[in-house]
Design a protein around this motif. Structure first.
Motif, short mmCIF file in Angstrom:
data_model
loop_
_atom_site.label_atom_id
_atom_site.label_comp_id
_atom_site.label_asym_id
_atom_site.label_seq_id
_atom_site.Cartn_x
_atom_site.Cartn_y
_atom_site.Cartn_z
N ALA A 206 0.68 -1.32 -0.03
CA ALA A 206 -0.04 -0.19 0.08
C ALA A 206 0.89 1.28 -0.04
CB ALA A 206 -0.95 -0.19 1.11
N THR A 207 1.82 1.30 0.62
CA THR A 207 2.93 2.51 0.74
C THR A 207 3.53 2.62 -0.47
OG1 THR A 207 3.04 2.02 3.25
CG2 THR A 207 4.69 3.43 2.04
N ASN A 208 3.80 1.67 -1.14
CA ASN A 208 4.49 1.73 -2.44
C ASN A 208 3.61 2.23 -3.63
OD1 ASN A 208 5.17 0.01 -5.30
ND2 ASN A 208 7.12 0.68 -4.10
N ILE A 209 2.30 1.68 -3.61
CA ILE A 209 1.48 2.18 -4.56
C ILE A 209 1.22 3.58 -3.95
CG2 ILE A 209 -1.00 2.01 -5.16
CD1 ILE A 209 -0.80 -1.08 -4.47
N ARG A 210 0.91 4.09 -2.96
CA ARG A 210 0.82 5.30 -2.65
C ARG A 210 1.76 6.38 -3.10
NH1 ARG A 210 1.73 8.29 2.32
NH2 ARG A 210 0.44 9.99 2.55
N GLY A 211 3.09 5.94 -2.90
CA GLY A 211 4.25 6.56 -3.44
C GLY A 211 4.53 6.77 -4.82
N GLY A 212 3.85 5.60 -5.62
CA GLY A 212 3.77 5.98 -7.11
C GLY A 212 2.71 6.76 -7.48
N ALA A 213 1.55 6.77 -6.94
CA ALA A 213 0.63 7.86 -7.02
C ALA A 213 0.87 9.11 -6.93
CB ALA A 213 -0.64 7.19 -6.51
N ALA A 214 1.52 9.29 -5.78
CA ALA A 214 2.04 10.67 -5.42
C ALA A 214 3.16 11.25 -6.51
CB ALA A 214 3.02 10.60 -4.01
N VAL A 215 4.13 10.34 -6.79
CA VAL A 215 5.10 10.82 -7.84
C VAL A 215 4.33 11.33 -9.12
CG1 VAL A 215 6.94 10.13 -9.40
CG2 VAL A 215 7.04 9.60 -6.87
N LEU A 216 3.20 10.35 -9.60
CA LEU A 216 2.51 10.57 -10.88
C LEU A 216 1.76 11.97 -10.73
CD1 LEU A 216 0.82 6.95 -11.39
CD2 LEU A 216 2.54 8.54 -13.15
N ARG A 217 1.51 12.15 -9.38
CA ARG A 217 0.47 13.50 -9.30
C ARG A 217 1.62 14.76 -9.24
NH1 ARG A 217 -3.86 16.25 -7.06
NH2 ARG A 217 -3.37 18.49 -7.27
N ALA A 218 2.61 14.59 -8.75
CA ALA A 218 3.81 15.47 -8.78
C ALA A 218 4.04 15.84 -10.22
CB ALA A 218 4.79 15.25 -7.95
N LEU A 219 4.41 14.76 -11.04
CA LEU A 219 4.66 14.97 -12.56
C LEU A 219 3.53 15.66 -13.22
CD1 LEU A 219 6.23 11.64 -13.21
CD2 LEU A 219 7.45 13.72 -13.33
#
Length: 369
Positions: free
Chosen positions: A114-127
């Motif tokens: 869950a933390t990894n998925i959350r991190g990936g989504a956060a990076v996508l949003r930042a981009l």
């Protein structure tokens, strides 16, 4: 401890759910259920809602990177972690970026689903913010194309375009994966990618205008960085070495083009359709098998040693056709004396291609079976 941070005013709260996701089938059809019960579905839905990223896009990016398998927190070839392949190497720092954006520790981002998925989504949003996507843009799957290309980390626009095209093919065809009995599904859907500047970028498999004299004719020339191989050879070619990339096709190509990687192979084969990228001329020495480099040709196969879902029939057949050509061209025996695994080359500590590689079938194909 949960920690809240904000991205453009969006509150973010860290969670922790552990699961292992493995491929369960082919393209998905019918209506997907983003609210399906289970830790993986809940993690994708929560991360998508928190960062205002389409849930299906997060799943497709993760599937393209890892088939949604976190591999127990073990790193990929370019030091990427988890189902979203958060990277920490000299050229890319999406793992560290995800830690900054979410407040989650690096260890959790590496090992907790869950933390990894959350991190990936956060990076996508930042981009997405960097690319100027507003709230209305973020509702359109097609608008995320340049963001997905940027998530690849590729410095070559053609590789970035290929990466994004792969994700959008997954959105079009659908995805079905399994998390210890829990289905993770993206239904196939029509999406028109808004390519922006990538519309004018030549596709990686468009060889028109290439001036390189190809060795294997059924391949795409996209060279590794000159810092990652040696010009010429000190020995005759006598062996083909079979590798598994421990990463995605696009990620491997990009890694071999990174001068800090100090690694390369002559050829890389894609899982889905057997496409072959040629990265080091046969006459030059790729850095793929230590003591075996001077006398061998290295073929990397997209995937991970512990996940047989990557070893498709299209990959086996395409790779076998390449190996047949190499054996005929350089007089290499078409058996296990001339075609070996990375793990079988003296002085190496790698385990690829691993126990899931079907040697009997592969050698049969090489010999015209």
């Amino acid at each position: 401890m949960r920690k809240a941070v904000k991205i453009n005013g969006v509150a973010a709260v860290a969670g922790a759910v552990v699961a292992t996701v493995v491929l369960a089938g082919g393209p998905a059809t019918g209506q997907q259920d983003a609210t399906a019960a289970g830790p993986a579905n809940e993690a994708f839905a929560a991360a998508a809602a928190e960062f205002d990223v389409p849930r299906d896009l997060v799943v497709a990016v993760g599937y393209g990177e890892t088939h949604l398998d976190g591999h127990g927190g073990k790193p990929s070839q370019d030091n990427g972690f988890g189902v979203m392949h958060l990277v920490s190497n000299p050229k890319r720092h999406t793992l560290e970026q995800a830690a900054d954006l979410t407040g989650a520790p690096a260890h959790a981002l590496k090992t907790d689903l869950a933390t990894n998925i959350r991190g990936g989504a956060a990076v996508l949003r930042a981009l997405a913010d960097e690319h100027g996507l507003d709230a209305a843009d973020r509702t359109r799957l097609g608008a995320w194309y340049p963001v997905v290309a940027a998530y690849s980390g590729a410095t070559d626009d053609r590789v970035a375009k290929m990466y994004a095209d792969t994700v959008y093919d997954l959105l079009g065809n659908g995805v079905r994966a399994n998390a210890r009995g829990e289905d993770v599904v993206v239904a196939g859907q029509f999406v028109r990618p808004e390519q922006g500047r990538f519309a004018s970028v030549r596709a990686l498999d468009d060889v028109s205008g290439d001036v390189h004299a190809m060795d294997y004719p059924n391949s795409i020339w996209n060279p590794a960085h000159s810092a990652n191989y040696s010009v010429g050879r000190s020995s005759a070619i006598t062996t083909v070495v079979i590798h598994v990339t421990q990463g995605s096709y696009a990620g491997t190509i990009s890694w071999f083009q990174n001068p800090d990687s100090q690694v390369s192979a002559h050829y890389v084969v894609r899982s889905a359709d057997g496409e072959i990228t040629h990265m080091v001329a046969d006459a030059d020495t790729a850095w793929h098998a230590r003591s075996g480099n001077p006398y061998s040709i290295g073929i990397e196969h997209e995937g991970f040693v512990d996940d047989p879902s990557w070893f498709t029939d299209a990959m086996y057949r395409s790779s076998a056709a390449l190996t047949t050509w190499l054996c005929d061209t350089y007089g290499i025996p078409k058996d296990r004396s001339g075609i070996v695994g990375h793990n079988e080359v003296p002085g190496n500590d790698h385990t690829d291609p691993g126990p899931h590689w079907d040697w009997d079938y592969y050698i049969q194909l090489v010999n015209g079976g």
